[in-house]
Design a protein around this motif. Sequence first.
Motif, mmCIF file in Angstrom:
data_model
loop_
_atom_site.group_PDB
_atom_site.id
_atom_site.type_symbol
_atom_site.label_atom_id
_atom_site.label_comp_id
_atom_site.label_asym_id
_atom_site.label_seq_id
_atom_site.Cartn_x
_atom_site.Cartn_y
_atom_site.Cartn_z
ATOM 1 N N GLN A 73 0.901 -1.117 -0.099
ATOM 2 C CA GLN A 73 -0.129 -0.048 -0.031
ATOM 3 C C GLN A 73 0.961 1.212 0.059
ATOM 4 O O GLN A 73 0.458 2.307 0.071
ATOM 5 C CB GLN A 73 -0.898 0.082 1.136
ATOM 6 N N GLY A 74 2.067 1.066 -0.138
ATOM 7 C CA GLY A 74 3.086 2.210 0.006
ATOM 8 C C GLY A 74 3.367 2.803 1.145
ATOM 9 O O GLY A 74 4.039 3.889 1.249
ATOM 10 N N GLN A 75 2.971 2.139 2.306
ATOM 11 C CA GLN A 75 3.046 2.560 3.605
ATOM 12 C C GLN A 75 4.721 2.020 3.763
ATOM 13 O O GLN A 75 5.110 1.095 3.799
ATOM 14 C CB GLN A 75 2.330 1.945 4.754
ATOM 15 N N GLU A 76 5.512 2.892 4.927
ATOM 16 C CA GLU A 76 6.614 2.820 5.175
ATOM 17 C C GLU A 76 6.659 1.482 6.285
ATOM 18 O O GLU A 76 5.718 1.529 7.197
ATOM 19 C CB GLU A 76 7.196 4.000 5.934
ATOM 20 N N LEU A 77 7.536 0.539 5.825
ATOM 21 C CA LEU A 77 7.549 -0.526 6.721
ATOM 22 C C LEU A 77 8.366 -0.382 8.302
ATOM 23 O O LEU A 77 8.010 -1.071 8.962
ATOM 24 C CB LEU A 77 8.375 -1.768 6.126
#
Length: 571
Positions: A448-452
């Motif tokens: 989803q393009g969220q920072e891991l």
Amino acid sequence: MATSSDEQAAGQHYLVCGIQDCQKNGQFYCNDCHQPMCEQCKDEHRKCPNTKNHDIVLYRQRKHRLPIEKCKLHPTKNVDIFCKECNTPLCLKCFLVKEHKGHEFDDLEEIYAEKYALWQGEFSKIQKYFLPTSEGLKTDIKEDVREIKKIMESIRTSMKAEAESLKNLVDEVTSEKIEHTHTMEKSFLQMLKSQEATYDDYITYLGEMSAKFQKYLSTTNQNLLSSEILKFKTIPEASKPVQPVFTAGQFNRDDVAKLLGRVNVPNTEPEKRKIQPMEAVSIPMKFTKKQMEQSKEKSAMKQTLSLSSSVTKVREYSIPGVYNANHISADKSGRLWVSDWQNLVQTDIQGNMLQEIHTSGYRDEGYHTATQDGGLIYTDKVKKKIYRITTDRKITKFIKIGDWTPLSVHSSHINGDILVGMYKDEEAKVTRYNKAGKEIQNIQRDNQGQELYSLPHYITENINGDICTSDHSKQAVVVVNKSGQHRFSYTGQGSGFRPWGICTDVLGHILVCDTVSKTVHLLNQDGGFLSRILSEQQGIDNPQGVCMDDENNLYVGQDDTNTVTVYKYLQ
């Protein structure tokens, strides 16, 4: 410690024997019956007259079962023979008909097993090369997008600054020219004022002469006979000023554009993105006989191991040169590397110091890792480099990170790749390098393009290739697969969770230190909580560093003490 109820809740830790009512470890496999077997059932299977010639192997060397497919000519029969002459799969009835008399046949199951291995190899290529490489290229493109935006914004700022500078110069020159017009005007006015004064004096003189003439004319006077009286001054000469003329400057938009800088793209061939060749990526395809034997031995050992019902303390010793045992790396010889705040010490198995290094690492970072060849790799967060220490104690620069700051590092026991957790500004990522130090993968965001990650300060790898990261800032263990796809995040058991040191064992369990509960959590391969395997009951006060050695010993280091304790929890 793990109890039997814990184990049941977490699911199986080993393969169960397929013989009815037998619940032992199914470490063997009968290729004819297609079922796992324990050692006792295997022996009985070989004693039985009907099955004594069955092909029994270690489970990992098993043949994959041929999928059931009905014969088109004989729907009640399964296809299991392959006619090499006709290039056609057959059932037993087809085999007996005269059309195939004298033909050569193959066991379709053997062919299927070979094809399965081939497909598995191609699948391995996709998972270990094509997917990570493509994800890496995609990440590079995203980096380039950010870089281009940054460069273009910098250019726009420079253009505005240049235009402002030009405006300032125009204002300055215009002010000078206007000041010059004031000087010119003053000079003209002074000249005209002087002429005006001259005529004022002459007019006064004429008034005096007029009065004199009037006087002489009003009386009879001999002075009228004098010619001298008629002589008077002539009108003084004066020159008109030459009027200044404004000549407009000769310029247009192009002239202004030439004065200002311009943006262009150098006329050079764009550099092609580097695609790591497949041979540089560790994809096990063909093995030597020695490697196969070693693999079988390890596989057999794994399948005979399981969680013990208790944890046993094996030994402990103090590490000279450090105040705390915040991170531990064990090499194959049993020697340890232990670190605290900027002190990194190597000891032998008795705890005697062999080597001491002062680093830039912090106490809450897993900034060193033992390598497969007995050396060590450690990070330098100030110089933003990664160094290698060889077995002869030589220290060499290994990898230059760039503008990212390295926090944690792990040397893969699967293929020797180097995994590095790092951060920059508000971003964090895990980067994979091969054994030569070439960057081959970047892991930063989920689907989803969220920072891991936030601060990946400890990192390790599981037996299935999963990358397990202890993120102190996110208060979570973040796990991605070898392709960089997010699998799960473990956030503790609801009473607060602050993960530190992390490692995995030969069965794929994940062990992580929690500085809130001051225990070591044991998770299964999919992030399921099994137990708090170490706590105050085992003499643990504040665990912070953990690692496993090749003998399946668990090393635990703590804060506020330089003691390292060794435990056994697998049997």
